[in-house]
Design a protein around this motif. Structure first.
Motif, short mmCIF file in Angstrom:
data_model
loop_
_atom_site.label_atom_id
_atom_site.label_comp_id
_atom_site.label_asym_id
_atom_site.label_seq_id
_atom_site.Cartn_x
_atom_site.Cartn_y
_atom_site.Cartn_z
N GLY A 1 46.42 41.82 58.14
CA GLY A 1 45.21 42.30 57.47
C GLY A 1 45.53 43.19 56.28
N ILE A 2 46.50 44.06 56.44
CA ILE A 2 46.88 44.95 55.35
C ILE A 2 47.47 44.15 54.19
N ALA A 3 48.35 43.19 54.51
CA ALA A 3 48.95 42.35 53.46
C ALA A 3 47.89 41.53 52.74
N THR A 4 46.92 41.01 53.48
CA THR A 4 45.84 40.22 52.88
C THR A 4 44.97 41.07 51.98
N GLY A 5 44.62 42.27 52.45
CA GLY A 5 43.82 43.17 51.62
C GLY A 5 44.55 43.57 50.36
N ALA A 6 45.86 43.83 50.47
CA ALA A 6 46.65 44.21 49.30
C ALA A 6 46.69 43.08 48.28
N ALA A 7 46.83 41.83 48.77
CA ALA A 7 46.83 40.68 47.87
C ALA A 7 45.48 40.55 47.17
N GLY A 8 44.41 40.82 47.90
CA GLY A 8 43.08 40.77 47.30
C GLY A 8 42.90 41.81 46.22
N ILE A 9 43.39 43.01 46.46
CA ILE A 9 43.29 44.07 45.46
C ILE A 9 44.04 43.68 44.19
N LEU A 10 45.26 43.15 44.34
CA LEU A 10 46.05 42.73 43.19
C LEU A 10 45.35 41.62 42.40
N ALA A 11 44.79 40.65 43.13
CA ALA A 11 44.12 39.53 42.46
C ALA A 11 42.91 39.99 41.66
N VAL A 12 42.11 40.85 42.25
CA VAL A 12 40.91 41.34 41.56
C VAL A 12 41.26 42.29 40.42
N ALA A 13 42.33 43.04 40.59
CA ALA A 13 42.72 44.02 39.57
C ALA A 13 43.33 43.36 38.34
N VAL A 14 43.91 42.17 38.51
CA VAL A 14 44.56 41.48 37.38
C VAL A 14 43.98 40.08 37.23
N PRO A 15 42.70 39.95 36.89
CA PRO A 15 42.08 38.63 36.82
C PRO A 15 42.62 37.75 35.69
N ASN A 16 43.27 38.37 34.72
CA ASN A 16 43.83 37.60 33.60
C ASN A 16 45.34 37.47 33.72
N GLY A 17 45.85 37.50 34.93
CA GLY A 17 47.29 37.44 35.14
C GLY A 17 47.91 36.10 34.84
N GLY A 18 47.11 35.05 34.78
CA GLY A 18 47.65 33.73 34.46
C GLY A 18 48.06 32.94 35.69
N VAL A 19 48.43 31.69 35.45
CA VAL A 19 48.72 30.79 36.55
C VAL A 19 50.02 31.16 37.27
N ALA A 20 51.01 31.68 36.55
CA ALA A 20 52.27 32.07 37.21
C ALA A 20 52.03 33.22 38.17
N PHE A 21 51.23 34.19 37.74
CA PHE A 21 50.90 35.33 38.60
C PHE A 21 50.12 34.87 39.82
N LEU A 22 49.16 33.96 39.61
CA LEU A 22 48.37 33.42 40.71
C LEU A 22 49.26 32.71 41.72
N ALA A 23 50.19 31.90 41.22
CA ALA A 23 51.07 31.14 42.11
C ALA A 23 51.98 32.07 42.92
#
Length: 202
Positions: free
Chosen positions: A69-91
């Motif tokens: 749960g903690i790892a999933t929440g942390a991933a969610g925070i990173l994804a929302v915080a960097v919405p323009n990270g690009g496809v490499a960041f998403l992958a």
């Protein structure tokens, strides 16, 4: 204490919502993928943390699901915080999250086979999630291929389209599995309770 099937159902509904949202949306850009995955991960992480601490869901495997749960929440925070990270960041983000949480869930299922009614579903979910992570890691971030379909329909298949499509397929598979298992253990519990009541009454 809240029953385990409720937490499993909540996880399934969130996964299905992600899968349906991706399926019904034509925009499969990296920004769309990061935002939708981020919202899903934030909500799923919260469900897992609460399920681990306040419900009967995790049982003896509480530590593993809490870490998940903690790892999933942390991933969610990173994804929302960097919405323009690009496809490499998403992958990289999806790949790392999927491998870590898939291994955690699979391990919980294997270790809990003797006493956890959801252990088989945890194992399957873990395997599917690790497979998602592998796809995210091996998919070339610069992949681009033009295509043409029936009736003159044409377009471009990119790594972003493929990755987000795979995430959507994973979410639907896992969501259906979790919803079915939640209903199954809820039904089994009701049957056992009814049988116990009949025995007591007799």
């Amino acid at each position: 204490m809240v029953a385990a099937w409720i937490a499993q159902l909540a996880r399934g509904v969130l996964a299905l919502t992600l899968g349906i949202t991706i399926t019904l949306t034509l925009d499969h850009s990296p920004a769309f993928g990061l935002v939708t995955f981020g919202v899903f991960a934030l909500l799923s992480g919260a469900v897992l943390v609460v399920a681990s601490l306040r419900t009967a869901y995790a049982g003896r495997m509480r530590a593993g699901f809490l870490a998940q749960g903690i790892a999933t929440g942390a991933a969610g925070i990173l994804a929302v915080a960097v919405p323009n990270g690009g496809v490499a960041f998403l992958a990289i983000l999806v790949g790392a999250w999927a491998v870590v949480t898939g291994l955690l869930e699979g391990a919980s299922g294997i270790l809990g086979r003797a006493f956890a009614p959801l252990s088989r579903d945890w194992i399957i979910t873990g395997a599917l999630t690790v497979a998602l992570g592998v796809v995210a890691f091996v998919l070339p971030p610069d992949f681009t291929q033009a295509f043409s379909g029936e009736r003159g329909v044409s377009g471009t298949l990119t790594s972003s389209v493929i990755l987000i499509g795979v995430v959507g397929a994973w979410a639907i598979l896992v969501g259906v599995l979790q919803v079915i298992s939640a209903i199954t253990i809820r039904t089994d519990r009701a049957v056992r309770s009814s049988a116990t009541d009949r025995v007591v009454a007799s």
